[in-house]
Design a protein around this motif. Structure first.
Motif, PDB file in Angstrom:
ATOM      1  N   LEU A 120       0.792  -1.273   0.093  1.00 62.90           N
ATOM      2  CA  LEU A 120      -0.003  -0.074   0.094  1.00 62.90           C
ATOM      3  C   LEU A 120       0.777   1.317  -0.038  1.00 62.90           C
ATOM      4  O   LEU A 120       0.512   2.016  -0.518  1.00 62.90           O
ATOM      5  CB  LEU A 120      -0.926  -0.029   1.195  1.00 62.90           C
ATOM      6  N   THR A 121       2.145   1.472   0.558  1.00 65.66           N
ATOM      7  CA  THR A 121       2.922   2.631   0.617  1.00 65.66           C
ATOM      8  C   THR A 121       3.760   2.662  -0.693  1.00 65.66           C
ATOM      9  O   THR A 121       4.190   3.735  -0.885  1.00 65.66           O
ATOM     10  CB  THR A 121       4.105   2.352   1.808  1.00 65.66           C
ATOM     11  N   GLN A 122       3.697   1.635  -1.598  1.00 62.41           N
ATOM     12  CA  GLN A 122       4.160   1.736  -2.758  1.00 62.41           C
ATOM     13  C   GLN A 122       3.327   2.164  -4.095  1.00 62.41           C
ATOM     14  O   GLN A 122       3.716   2.223  -4.988  1.00 62.41           O
ATOM     15  CB  GLN A 122       4.781   0.261  -2.966  1.00 62.41           C
ATOM     16  N   ILE A 123       2.132   2.108  -3.854  1.00 65.15           N
ATOM     17  CA  ILE A 123       1.109   2.290  -4.782  1.00 65.15           C
ATOM     18  C   ILE A 123       0.201   3.593  -4.407  1.00 65.15           C
ATOM     19  O   ILE A 123       0.013   3.830  -3.514  1.00 65.15           O
ATOM     20  CB  ILE A 123       0.187   0.979  -5.302  1.00 65.15           C
ATOM     21  N   SER A 124      -0.374   4.288  -5.453  1.00 66.32           N
ATOM     22  CA  SER A 124      -1.447   5.152  -4.937  1.00 66.32           C
ATOM     23  C   SER A 124      -2.546   4.965  -5.929  1.00 66.32           C
ATOM     24  O   SER A 124      -2.618   4.682  -7.128  1.00 66.32           O
ATOM     25  CB  SER A 124      -0.822   6.617  -5.720  1.00 66.32           C
ATOM     26  N   MET A 125      -3.783   5.046  -5.373  1.00 70.15           N
ATOM     27  CA  MET A 125      -5.045   4.783  -6.157  1.00 70.15           C
ATOM     28  C   MET A 125      -5.451   6.089  -6.812  1.00 70.15           C
ATOM     29  O   MET A 125      -5.277   7.112  -6.136  1.00 70.15           O
ATOM     30  CB  MET A 125      -6.110   4.242  -5.168  1.00 70.15           C
ATOM     31  N   THR A 126      -6.402   6.046  -7.896  1.00 73.99           N
ATOM     32  CA  THR A 126      -6.726   7.217  -8.368  1.00 73.99           C
ATOM     33  C   THR A 126      -8.256   7.432  -8.083  1.00 73.99           C
ATOM     34  O   THR A 126      -9.148   6.117  -8.131  1.00 73.99           O
ATOM     35  CB  THR A 126      -6.588   7.010  -9.829  1.00 73.99           C
ATOM     36  N   ILE A 127      -8.644   8.600  -7.772  1.00 79.08           N
ATOM     37  CA  ILE A 127     -10.053   8.960  -7.551  1.00 79.08           C
ATOM     38  C   ILE A 127     -10.259  10.034  -8.565  1.00 79.08           C
ATOM     39  O   ILE A 127      -9.635  11.053  -8.565  1.00 79.08           O
ATOM     40  CB  ILE A 127     -10.235   9.276  -6.077  1.00 79.08           C
TER      41      ILE A 127
ATOM     42  N   GLY B 159     -11.970  20.278  -9.189  1.00 81.56           N
ATOM     43  CA  GLY B 159     -11.205  21.596  -9.825  1.00 81.56           C
ATOM     44  C   GLY B 159      -9.816  21.370  -9.611  1.00 81.56           C
ATOM     45  O   GLY B 159      -9.382  20.469  -9.054  1.00 81.56           O
ATOM     46  N   MET B 160      -9.102  22.233 -10.477  1.00 80.02           N
ATOM     47  CA  MET B 160      -7.752  22.121 -10.904  1.00 80.02           C
ATOM     48  C   MET B 160      -6.971  22.298  -9.433  1.00 80.02           C
ATOM     49  O   MET B 160      -5.987  21.710  -9.153  1.00 80.02           O
ATOM     50  CB  MET B 160      -7.436  23.351 -11.555  1.00 80.02           C
ATOM     51  N   THR B 161      -7.327  23.159  -8.448  1.00 82.57           N
ATOM     52  CA  THR B 161      -6.750  23.055  -7.038  1.00 82.57           C
ATOM     53  C   THR B 161      -6.749  21.905  -6.348  1.00 82.57           C
ATOM     54  O   THR B 161      -5.747  21.713  -5.326  1.00 82.57           O
ATOM     55  CB  THR B 161      -6.983  24.457  -6.401  1.00 82.57           C
ATOM     56  N   ALA B 162      -7.598  21.145  -6.504  1.00 78.29           N
ATOM     57  CA  ALA B 162      -8.012  19.965  -5.687  1.00 78.29           C
ATOM     58  C   ALA B 162      -7.052  18.661  -6.358  1.00 78.29           C
ATOM     59  O   ALA B 162      -6.913  17.926  -5.591  1.00 78.29           O
ATOM     60  CB  ALA B 162      -9.408  19.368  -5.791  1.00 78.29           C
ATOM     61  N   ARG B 163      -6.859  18.550  -7.588  1.00 77.26           N
ATOM     62  CA  ARG B 163      -6.202  17.602  -8.187  1.00 77.26           C
ATOM     63  C   ARG B 163      -4.595  17.379  -7.693  1.00 77.26           C
ATOM     64  O   ARG B 163      -4.133  18.686  -7.560  1.00 77.26           O
ATOM     65  CB  ARG B 163      -6.066  17.761  -9.748  1.00 77.26           C
ATOM     66  N   GLY B 164      -4.284  16.328  -7.514  1.00 75.38           N
ATOM     67  CA  GLY B 164      -2.930  16.133  -6.981  1.00 75.38           C
ATOM     68  C   GLY B 164      -2.880  14.965  -5.848  1.00 75.38           C
ATOM     69  O   GLY B 164      -3.715  14.040  -5.971  1.00 75.38           O
TER      70      GLY B 164
ATOM     71  N   TRP C   9      -1.360   4.919   3.351  1.00 76.99           N
ATOM     72  CA  TRP C   9      -1.702   4.815   2.081  1.00 76.99           C
ATOM     73  C   TRP C   9      -1.871   6.138   1.388  1.00 76.99           C
ATOM     74  O   TRP C   9      -1.748   7.165   1.990  1.00 76.99           O
ATOM     75  CB  TRP C   9      -2.906   3.970   1.910  1.00 76.99           C
ATOM     76  N   SER C  10      -2.018   6.026  -0.047  1.00 78.58           N
ATOM     77  CA  SER C  10      -2.163   7.340  -0.708  1.00 78.58           C
ATOM     78  C   SER C  10      -3.147   7.241  -1.966  1.00 78.58           C
ATOM     79  O   SER C  10      -3.457   6.074  -2.387  1.00 78.58           O
ATOM     80  CB  SER C  10      -0.715   7.786  -1.371  1.00 78.58           C
ATOM     81  N   PHE C  11      -3.591   8.400  -2.337  1.00 79.18           N
ATOM     82  CA  PHE C  11      -4.417   8.648  -3.557  1.00 79.18           C
ATOM     83  C   PHE C  11      -4.058   9.786  -4.252  1.00 79.18           C
ATOM     84  O   PHE C  11      -3.586  10.546  -3.567  1.00 79.18           O
ATOM     85  CB  PHE C  11      -5.850   8.389  -3.226  1.00 79.18           C
TER      86      PHE C  11
END
Length: 194
Positions: A88-95, A159-164, A185-187
């Motif tokens: 989980l620390t090595q991958i990031s899910m996309t939302i 919105g653009m500022t929320a992406r990342g 974990w990360s996303f």
């Protein structure tokens, strides 16, 4: 006060003023209460109290957390082993930005009753805290089959500022302040699913 100490405070559960958890009773003690009441015995068996283990301490095994989005397959994060947690620390899910989603947790309880199980998480973006969640899962008896708890729906920022990229630290803790799982974990919030 260090940032690490602040993060630990953010992952501590809140307590309701005046609330005191009841005296701790083992699953075996609870199963013996009102032994002559057949309907109560059936209800206790449905909670897993009849199948109580020999341990005087509850063990909660968080098998997975999932991201549930309408009309999409769940994104499942396995958490049942050290290898799963490392992955989980090595991958990031996309939302996808603006999508409605909910978290879902699948877990087992062994040994004894767990009282007041809670889920907490702290979300950071570029080192800054952007969200803190605390969700009561409840109290559960030991059972051979896993439990599943769905959280309330939320909407991903848009919105653009929320992406990342966002980093999350999650903790499962009970009324006795026993941490059953602490993991990272990360996303990524993106314009589309990728």
């Amino acid at each position: 006060m260090s940032a690490h100490h602040d993060d630990q405070d953010d992952l501590n559960p809140t307590f309701t003023s005046g609330y005191r958890p009841g005296a701790k009773k083992s699953a075996a003690e609870l199963a013996q209460l009102d032994a002559q009441d057949e309907s109560l015995q059936k209800w206790k068996a449905s909670l897993g109290l009849k199948a109580a283990g020999t341990s005087d301490r509850a063990r909660v095994i968080i098998e997975s957390m999932s991201l549930e989005v309408p009309d999409r397959a769940d994104v499942v994060m396995r958490t049942g082993s050290e290898e799963d947690l490392k992955r989980l620390t090595q991958i990031s899910m996309t939302i996808k930005e603006g999508v409605e989603y909910r978290l879902k947790v699948k877990f087992r309880v062994e040994g004894d009753v767990v009282s007041g199980l809670k889920y907490l998480h702290l979300v950071k973006r570029m080192g800054m805290k952007v969200d803190r969640t605390e969700e009561m899962l409840g109290s559960y008896g030991p059972a051979p089959q896993p439990y599943e708890k769905k959280f309330l729906p939320e909407e991903a920022p848009k919105g653009m500022t929320a992406r990342g990229h966002y980093n999350v630290q999650s903790r499962f803790v009970d009324d006795d302040n026993v941490t059953h799982l602490l993991f990272n974990w990360s996303f990524d919030i993106k314009k589309d699913w990728d």
